[in-house]
Design an enzyme around this catalytic site. Structure first.
Site, PDB file in Angstrom:
ATOM      1  N   GLY A 154       6.703 -18.205  -8.360  1.00  0.00           N
ATOM      2  CA  GLY A 154       6.302 -18.363  -9.768  1.00  0.00           C
ATOM      3  C   GLY A 154       7.016 -17.306 -10.586  1.00  0.00           C
ATOM      4  N   ILE A 156       6.422 -13.999 -10.942  1.00  0.00           N
ATOM      5  CA  ILE A 156       6.713 -12.745 -10.233  1.00  0.00           C
ATOM      6  C   ILE A 156       7.711 -12.999  -9.098  1.00  0.00           C
ATOM      7  CG2 ILE A 156       5.705 -10.888  -8.821  1.00  0.00           C
ATOM      8  CD1 ILE A 156       3.104 -11.270 -10.520  1.00  0.00           C
ATOM      9  N   ARG A 236      -2.157 -11.351  -2.508  1.00  0.00           N
ATOM     10  CA  ARG A 236      -3.543 -11.009  -2.224  1.00  0.00           C
ATOM     11  C   ARG A 236      -3.658 -10.801  -0.724  1.00  0.00           C
ATOM     12  NH1 ARG A 236      -3.856  -9.906  -6.710  1.00  0.00           N
ATOM     13  NH2 ARG A 236      -5.204 -10.724  -8.364  1.00  0.00           N
ATOM     14  N   GLU A 265     -10.139  -5.419   0.687  1.00  0.00           N
ATOM     15  CA  GLU A 265      -9.907  -4.331  -0.246  1.00  0.00           C
ATOM     16  C   GLU A 265     -11.223  -3.756  -0.770  1.00  0.00           C
ATOM     17  OE1 GLU A 265      -6.197  -5.724  -2.215  1.00  0.00           O
ATOM     18  OE2 GLU A 265      -7.064  -4.590  -3.863  1.00  0.00           O
ATOM     19  N   HIS A 283      -2.850  -1.221  -4.276  1.00  0.00           N
ATOM     20  CA  HIS A 283      -2.849  -2.359  -5.225  1.00  0.00           C
ATOM     21  C   HIS A 283      -2.424  -1.911  -6.634  1.00  0.00           C
ATOM     22  CE1 HIS A 283      -4.735  -6.564  -6.046  1.00  0.00           C
ATOM     23  NE2 HIS A 283      -3.632  -6.367  -6.750  1.00  0.00           N
ATOM     24  N   GLY A 285       0.493  -3.005  -8.109  1.00  0.00           N
ATOM     25  CA  GLY A 285       1.589  -3.888  -8.523  1.00  0.00           C
ATOM     26  C   GLY A 285       1.893  -3.833 -10.010  1.00  0.00           C
TER      27      GLY A 285
HETATM   28  C1  DGY Z   1      -2.843  -9.148 -10.619  1.00  0.00           C
HETATM   29  O1  DGY Z   1      -2.883  -8.865 -11.823  1.00  0.00           O
HETATM   30  O2  DGY Z   1      -3.380 -10.164 -10.165  1.00  0.00           O
HETATM   31  C2  DGY Z   1      -2.064  -8.262  -9.702  1.00  0.00           C
HETATM   32  O3  DGY Z   1      -2.633  -8.210  -8.451  1.00  0.00           O
HETATM   33  C3  DGY Z   1      -1.896  -6.891 -10.295  1.00  0.00           C
HETATM   34  O4  DGY Z   1      -1.330  -5.973  -9.454  1.00  0.00           O
END
Ligand code: DGY
Length: 318
Positions: A154, A156, A236, A265, A283, A285
């Site tokens: 997608g 990302i 995830r 998590e 986490h 990102g």
């Molecule tokens: C999200 O926004 O879903 C991502 O995991 C952020 O790191």
């Protein structure tokens, strides 16, 4: 108008809501709230800003008296029972686009960090073990010209592939349907998950979590991977069967892994922490100053669209 925010997000959200005369209640403690605390906080509120660490299930949703919109401070929304919100006519929004580059950058950083043993090398120097250049010291894996496989291409995933071009990588991707644009623009080739497992030197997981992707990376996927391949997960935790991955890493069935997310998590298995061929992140990102501010603005704008502007937010999930 009243909004409940389940944790302190960047100040810009509070400024925007304040300017519009919206009352804000928020969790000022730096921790995840319990279900009961979310129920209590949402009482009498018109809107909620939630985090990916808040499980907004049927039990919680059924207690909402006035909530018209839940604005999730994340692009993923697997933490919310979307079907139930739909039934109750509660709008759910997320924060796409604004975190795409930050998250793709982090995915690629993890890839490089595992391949070139960056954290291990850093610890080596800090611990005073560096006694001078040595031919066999901390050898890693080449990235340049290798094959990059992205599962979940997608926004990302597409950007992770784009970063691979700078490293002259062969690009493979898998999504539900072929993406002409990725093929034309980046020269990426569609491949089945099995082919990606078999052919890639680096596999980056960017897929959303749903019934189809739960434990998608299982024993058979890992056994198909090359022995010197590296798995990166910025999606995830539950997309990967963590127990199977740990066993594969311990037995050196694959060369390494870079994980930003975990199956339970924030718990990270001790066995994973003991492994040297793994880089572990908390986490983060989307955690750049700009992305986190932009996510806050997007969350608030979705709420203001519904409560004040009488229009549907662009980033509506349901
Ligand atoms: C999200 O926004 O879903 C991502 O995991 C952020 O790191």
């Amino acid at each position: 108008m009243k909004v409940f925010i389940t944790r302190r997000i960047p100040d810009i959200a509070f400024d925007m809501l304040g300017k519009e005369g919206v009352e804000v209640i928020f969790n000022n403690e730096d921790r995840v709230l319990s279900s009961d605390e979310i129920i209590e906080g949402a009482k009498g509120c018109d809107a909620l800003i939630t985090l990916l660490s808040d499980t907004i299930d049927k039990k919680i949703i059924d207690t909402f008296e006035k909530v018209r919109i839940i604005s999730n401070y994340a692009v993923g929304y697997n933490n919310i029972d979307i079907e139930h919100c739909r039934k109750k006519n509660i709008i759910v929004c997320n924060t796409p686009d604004v975190l795409t580059h930050a998250t793709a950058d982090l995915g690629f950083s993890l890839l490089l960090a595992v391949a070139r043993k960056i954290p291990e090398s850093d610890s080596f120097v800090r611990e005073g073990l560096f006694k001078g250049w040595a031919p066999r010291l901390l050898r890693g894996h080449d990235v340049y010209s290798k094959t990059l496989g992205v599962i979940g291409a997608g926004r990302i995933g597409g950007e992770v592939l784009r970063r691979g071009i700078g490293f002259n990588m062969k690009l493979l991707y898998n999504t539900r349907s072929k993406k002409e644009q990725l093929e034309k623009e980046l020269g990426a080739c569609f491949a089945s998950k099995e082919e990606i497992a078999k052919r890639s030197d680096f596999i980056v997981l960017c897929t959303p979590l749903n019934d189809d992707t739960f434990h998608m990376i299982d024993k058979s996927f890992i056994l198909n991977m090359k022995k010197d391949a590296i798995l990166i997960n910025i999606a995830r935790g539950q997309v990967v069967d963590e127990k199977v991955l740990i066993e594969a890493l311990e037995d050196k069935k694959i060369a390494g892994a870079g994980l930003d997310v975990y199956e339970n998590e924030p718990q990270v298995p001790e066995r994973l922490k003991r492994l040297k061929n793994v880089v572990l992140l908390p986490h983060t990102g989307s955690s750049t100053f700009k992305a986190r501010d932009d996510m806050a603005v997007l969350c608030v704008n979705s709420i203001l669209d519904i409560l004040k502007r009488g229009k549907m937010p662009q980033n509506r999930i349901c």
